[in-house]
Design a protein around this motif. Structure first.
Motif, PDB file in Angstrom:
ATOM      1  N   THR A 254     -13.401  91.692 -17.346  1.00 44.33           N
ATOM      2  CA  THR A 254     -14.313  92.180 -18.372  1.00 44.33           C
ATOM      3  C   THR A 254     -14.936  93.496 -17.903  1.00 44.33           C
ATOM      4  OG1 THR A 254     -14.810  89.911 -18.964  1.00 44.33           O
ATOM      5  CG2 THR A 254     -16.340  91.571 -19.736  1.00 44.33           C
TER       6      THR A 254
ATOM      7  N   LEU B 149     -25.145  85.648 -17.676  1.00 44.97           N
ATOM      8  CA  LEU B 149     -26.387  85.002 -18.111  1.00 44.97           C
ATOM      9  C   LEU B 149     -26.123  83.936 -19.170  1.00 44.97           C
ATOM     10  CD1 LEU B 149     -28.790  88.062 -18.264  1.00 44.97           C
ATOM     11  CD2 LEU B 149     -28.813  86.202 -16.620  1.00 44.97           C
ATOM     12  N   VAL B 150     -25.266  84.261 -20.126  1.00 43.07           N
ATOM     13  CA  VAL B 150     -24.940  83.290 -21.172  1.00 43.07           C
ATOM     14  C   VAL B 150     -24.232  82.078 -20.562  1.00 43.07           C
ATOM     15  CG1 VAL B 150     -23.528  82.918 -23.232  1.00 43.07           C
ATOM     16  CG2 VAL B 150     -24.896  84.994 -23.022  1.00 43.07           C
TER      17      VAL B 150
ATOM     18  N   PRO C 284     -20.356  96.607 -17.873  1.00 36.43           N
ATOM     19  CA  PRO C 284     -21.617  96.391 -18.589  1.00 36.43           C
ATOM     20  C   PRO C 284     -21.722  95.009 -19.239  1.00 36.43           C
ATOM     21  CG  PRO C 284     -20.698  98.516 -19.172  1.00 36.43           C
ATOM     22  CD  PRO C 284     -19.664  97.787 -18.371  1.00 36.43           C
ATOM     23  N   LEU C 285     -20.604  94.391 -19.557  1.00 33.56           N
ATOM     24  CA  LEU C 285     -20.643  93.092 -20.226  1.00 33.56           C
ATOM     25  C   LEU C 285     -20.711  91.919 -19.253  1.00 33.56           C
ATOM     26  CD1 LEU C 285     -17.977  93.676 -23.005  1.00 33.56           C
ATOM     27  CD2 LEU C 285     -20.453  93.728 -23.220  1.00 33.56           C
TER      28      LEU C 285
ATOM     29  N   TYR D 260     -33.181  79.255 -12.448  1.00 35.64           N
ATOM     30  CA  TYR D 260     -33.208  80.544 -13.147  1.00 35.64           C
ATOM     31  C   TYR D 260     -34.160  81.515 -12.465  1.00 35.64           C
ATOM     32  CZ  TYR D 260     -30.628  78.503 -17.072  1.00 35.64           C
ATOM     33  OH  TYR D 260     -29.682  77.913 -17.857  1.00 35.64           O
TER      34      TYR D 260
ATOM     35  N   THR E 273     -22.756  91.179 -16.738  1.00 35.74           N
ATOM     36  CA  THR E 273     -24.090  90.620 -16.525  1.00 35.74           C
ATOM     37  C   THR E 273     -24.513  89.761 -17.703  1.00 35.74           C
ATOM     38  OG1 THR E 273     -24.667  92.573 -15.228  1.00 35.74           O
ATOM     39  CG2 THR E 273     -26.473  91.201 -16.004  1.00 35.74           C
ATOM     40  N   ALA E 274     -24.327  90.263 -18.896  1.00 39.53           N
ATOM     41  CA  ALA E 274     -24.705  89.485 -20.082  1.00 39.53           C
ATOM     42  C   ALA E 274     -23.869  88.212 -20.180  1.00 39.53           C
ATOM     43  CB  ALA E 274     -24.533  90.337 -21.337  1.00 39.53           C
ATOM     44  N   MET E 275     -22.581  88.328 -19.886  1.00 36.86           N
ATOM     45  CA  MET E 275     -21.719  87.154 -19.945  1.00 36.86           C
ATOM     46  C   MET E 275     -22.111  86.127 -18.880  1.00 36.86           C
ATOM     47  SD  MET E 275     -17.590  87.025 -19.954  1.00 36.86           S
ATOM     48  CE  MET E 275     -17.398  87.262 -18.211  1.00 36.86           C
TER      49      MET E 275
END
Length: 142
Positions: free
Chosen positions: A8, A18-19, A11-12, A43, A14-16
């Motif tokens: 991936t 977290l999800v 930039p994506l 967390y 980190t968001a992925m």
């Protein structure tokens, strides 16, 4: 998840991550492996991991985090509170180089806290820190 993160764009990732962490945490709570307090603590610990500046400190934090995780898993909220309190008391009793480990918080020194939080360039500082207890607190000119 790891293979997806490798392929991936950066930039994506980190968001992925977290999800994925939220989903895995929710599944673990629903399956009965952990209670909500343990997931909340994990967390907070994960966020703290990203804020640790040195490798050695991150290793020490990892050991402390493991102890707090076990206390929270076994004794739930009281275990987390008692474990956190005992860790803070332990750090307050430690001394490094004959100085309190939690200085300037214990003993409290408001001026030193302000100087640490609002750090000036080292060469422009006119006085030495009060922790050094020197006879002359002014720094020598260049």
């Amino acid at each position: 998840m790891r293979m997806a993160a490798v392929h991936t764009p950066t930039p994506l990732v980190t968001a992925m991550g977290l999800v994925a962490a939220i989903l895995v945490g929710e599944i673990a709570v629903k399956a009965g492996l952990f209670v909500n307090e343990v997931i909340l603590y994990l967390y907070a610990a994960a966020i703290g991991t990203f804020a640790t500046p040195s490798y050695e400190l991150s290793l020490a934090n990892r050991l402390a985090r493991l102890g707090l995780l076990l206390a929270a898993a076994i004794f739930k909220v009281p275990g987390l509170i008692i474990g956190s309190t005992s860790l803070i008391v332990f750090l307050a009793l430690q001394r490094a180089y004959n100085a309190p480990y939690l200085w300037p918080f214990i003993p409290f020194n408001a001026k030193a806290i302000i100087e640490i939080m609002l750090r000036r360039p080292f060469l422009t500082m006119k006085t030495r820190p009060s922790l050094t207890r020197t006879l002359d607190s002014s720094r020598q000119p260049k």
